[in-house]
Design a protein around this motif. Sequence first.
Motif, PDB file in Angstrom:
ATOM      1  N   ARG A 299       2.630  -0.678  -1.049  1.00  0.00           N
ATOM      2  CA  ARG A 299       2.811  -1.035   0.342  1.00  0.00           C
ATOM      3  C   ARG A 299       3.514   0.101   1.079  1.00  0.00           C
ATOM      4  O   ARG A 299       4.524   0.610   0.613  1.00  0.00           O
ATOM      5  N   PRO A 300       2.982   0.544   2.230  1.00  0.00           N
ATOM      6  CA  PRO A 300       3.620   1.661   2.937  1.00  0.00           C
ATOM      7  C   PRO A 300       4.993   1.285   3.451  1.00  0.00           C
ATOM      8  O   PRO A 300       5.266   0.121   3.762  1.00  0.00           O
ATOM      9  N   ILE A 301       5.844   2.274   3.554  1.00  0.00           N
ATOM     10  CA  ILE A 301       7.205   2.060   4.037  1.00  0.00           C
ATOM     11  C   ILE A 301       7.196   2.027   5.555  1.00  0.00           C
ATOM     12  O   ILE A 301       6.611   2.893   6.203  1.00  0.00           O
ATOM     13  N   ARG A 302       7.810   1.037   6.135  1.00  0.00           N
ATOM     14  CA  ARG A 302       7.894   0.924   7.584  1.00  0.00           C
ATOM     15  C   ARG A 302       9.074   1.743   8.087  1.00  0.00           C
ATOM     16  O   ARG A 302      10.214   1.526   7.702  1.00  0.00           O
ATOM     17  N   GLU A 303       8.788   2.710   8.927  1.00  0.00           N
ATOM     18  CA  GLU A 303       9.824   3.554   9.481  1.00  0.00           C
ATOM     19  C   GLU A 303      10.476   2.836  10.655  1.00  0.00           C
ATOM     20  O   GLU A 303       9.848   2.625  11.685  1.00  0.00           O
ATOM     21  N   GLY A 304      11.727   2.492  10.509  1.00  0.00           N
ATOM     22  CA  GLY A 304      12.449   1.854  11.593  1.00  0.00           C
ATOM     23  C   GLY A 304      12.230   0.364  11.631  1.00  0.00           C
ATOM     24  O   GLY A 304      11.472  -0.203  10.856  1.00  0.00           O
ATOM     25  N   PRO A 305      12.899  -0.317  12.572  1.00  0.00           N
ATOM     26  CA  PRO A 305      12.808  -1.782  12.648  1.00  0.00           C
ATOM     27  C   PRO A 305      11.488  -2.239  13.233  1.00  0.00           C
ATOM     28  O   PRO A 305      10.825  -1.513  13.966  1.00  0.00           O
TER      29      PRO A 305
ATOM     30  N   ASP B 125      18.959   1.321   6.050  1.00  0.00           N
ATOM     31  CA  ASP B 125      17.922   0.400   5.607  1.00  0.00           C
ATOM     32  C   ASP B 125      16.633   1.134   5.264  1.00  0.00           C
ATOM     33  O   ASP B 125      15.935   0.765   4.320  1.00  0.00           O
ATOM     34  N   ILE B 126      16.297   2.172   6.025  1.00  0.00           N
ATOM     35  CA  ILE B 126      15.100   2.943   5.716  1.00  0.00           C
ATOM     36  C   ILE B 126      15.237   3.616   4.362  1.00  0.00           C
ATOM     37  O   ILE B 126      14.286   3.666   3.575  1.00  0.00           O
ATOM     38  N   GLU B 127      16.435   4.104   4.057  1.00  0.00           N
ATOM     39  CA  GLU B 127      16.653   4.748   2.758  1.00  0.00           C
ATOM     40  C   GLU B 127      16.525   3.731   1.629  1.00  0.00           C
ATOM     41  O   GLU B 127      15.945   4.021   0.579  1.00  0.00           O
ATOM     42  N   ILE B 128      17.044   2.527   1.841  1.00  0.00           N
ATOM     43  CA  ILE B 128      16.916   1.479   0.828  1.00  0.00           C
ATOM     44  C   ILE B 128      15.456   1.079   0.666  1.00  0.00           C
ATOM     45  O   ILE B 128      14.969   0.867  -0.446  1.00  0.00           O
TER      46      ILE B 128
ATOM     47  N   ARG C 270      12.876   3.018   1.219  1.00  0.00           N
ATOM     48  CA  ARG C 270      12.150   4.121   0.595  1.00  0.00           C
ATOM     49  C   ARG C 270      12.352   4.122  -0.915  1.00  0.00           C
ATOM     50  O   ARG C 270      11.422   4.346  -1.685  1.00  0.00           O
ATOM     51  N   ASN C 271      13.579   3.870  -1.351  1.00  0.00           N
ATOM     52  CA  ASN C 271      13.885   3.884  -2.783  1.00  0.00           C
ATOM     53  C   ASN C 271      13.772   2.505  -3.412  1.00  0.00           C
ATOM     54  O   ASN C 271      13.784   2.391  -4.644  1.00  0.00           O
ATOM     55  N   ASN C 272      13.704   1.467  -2.583  1.00  0.00           N
ATOM     56  CA  ASN C 272      13.726   0.079  -3.057  1.00  0.00           C
ATOM     57  C   ASN C 272      14.914  -0.166  -3.990  1.00  0.00           C
ATOM     58  O   ASN C 272      14.807  -0.835  -5.011  1.00  0.00           O
ATOM     59  N   ALA C 273      16.059   0.391  -3.651  1.00  0.00           N
ATOM     60  CA  ALA C 273      17.249   0.268  -4.491  1.00  0.00           C
ATOM     61  C   ALA C 273      18.483   0.293  -3.604  1.00  0.00           C
ATOM     62  O   ALA C 273      18.546   1.023  -2.611  1.00  0.00           O
TER      63      ALA C 273
END
Length: 469
Positions: free
Chosen positions: A290-296, A360-363, A365-368
């Motif tokens: 699933r692509p990462i959503r940049e920003g809210p 939140d974007i960093e979390i 991206r890493n899912n961690a």
Amino acid sequence: MKRVCSPDTNPDTNPDTNPETSPEHEPRMEIPIDDQRPILLSLNAPVSPPRKRSCINRAKDGDGGDGIPLNASQLNTSSSLAAIEAGQVEVTDHLSTISKKLKQCVRSLSQQPIPRLPIKEWMELYRRNEHPEGRHFVIHQHDHPIAGPHYDLRLQFSETSSVSWSVMYGMPGDPNSQRLNRNATETRIHCLWNHLIETASHKTGSLIIWDTGEYEVLPYQMDRSGPDTDDPRSEISEDGHGPPEEQISDSAKLQEAFKNRKIRLRLHGTRLPKDYTIILRMDKKTNFARPIREGPKRRRRHLSRPTVPRALSTSDSGSLSPPPGKLESRGEPTPQQSQTGSQTSPAKRAHADNAYTAADIEIQRNNAYPGSSNTIGSIHQRRWYLSLDRESSGFEPTTVRGNRNEGLKETSRKRTWTPMTVGKGFEPFYVHGPQAERSVITARLGGDVLNDEGVEEFVPRRGWRPVLH
């Protein structure tokens, strides 16, 4: 309906008429004409209950404010463990710090005996798994104000991190249940020390340790005979005895099984029965990348409709259901932030986006979460199935012929699962939810944790029902 105040009411002493404390008057605060606009206090309002007093009073819950993080030397017995979970307290020895707090919260239940793991053995269990090949597991009962009650299964796969699933109805415990399968949603990678947490706050609800212990990864082999369950793909049998394997750790086996999306686990806990074995299998329809959503995520505004300013609301009825875990501490956008996004200039809006979503974007991206490392390849919100491996748990299928006295036709057959031999299998158990389930460490209910952490007027989500058949 507008509230009518009497003329002789003193606005300085009556919270209902004080514009600084009344939620009804907060949205009507005057905003300067220039862009030097104050940060609205309603952005920091708790999810549950709706705001009734100044957010300064909520500091005792350890879930609000942007104050300077405390260190371990400043943490006293009255401090909230929610501050540790939210990263507001710097702790070097989580086991020592958390165990001191939990020792003071242990309940004595002589009239209602439940499986218990003494604090000393609980600490030793954690210590012997603090290495790269550790195989610690925990099942948390999480009563979230938005997501509702669920059970988080977390499995250690490295020295610092664990992979996590959110299971709606808890562990299946009846081999003859018509709802043997559970939906298990993959969540973010957690820190290993999170296995120790029992905490509560307005934003995250209550969290207790339902069971904990060590896991064992077994070989995976599908049952070709065609199981009789709601989802046939989730049923497993056979012990999968094959050629001798190399001596590798269970954490390494877990990582390999996770990549194959088929995991067969035996959980050696305190509450779970002996030889309790489950299967985790990913849904074939799941999107693997699933692509990462940049920003809210923002609301789409229809240009054809006139834009009318809306008053801010502190109700959580219109909130999206976030994944189990931290809410605003992760920097996730709230409904209030979405509604006020059009009230600020583009420059201010860009600055707010960076302030509230960078972490939140960093979390995402890493899912961690900070402090953990996603070296296992976990992806947020992937759907898995969790089911009881009945044969590996000590049960075998038997066929019972019906008769007219039982209301069945003579030729009808009913398939049931019974213990293989004496000492195999276990008595069926059911997970009843936050009103009945107690911590295996402190014997506390979720409500007890709320009281111990000083969380008042918590409003849980309604409508959750346990699976008791």
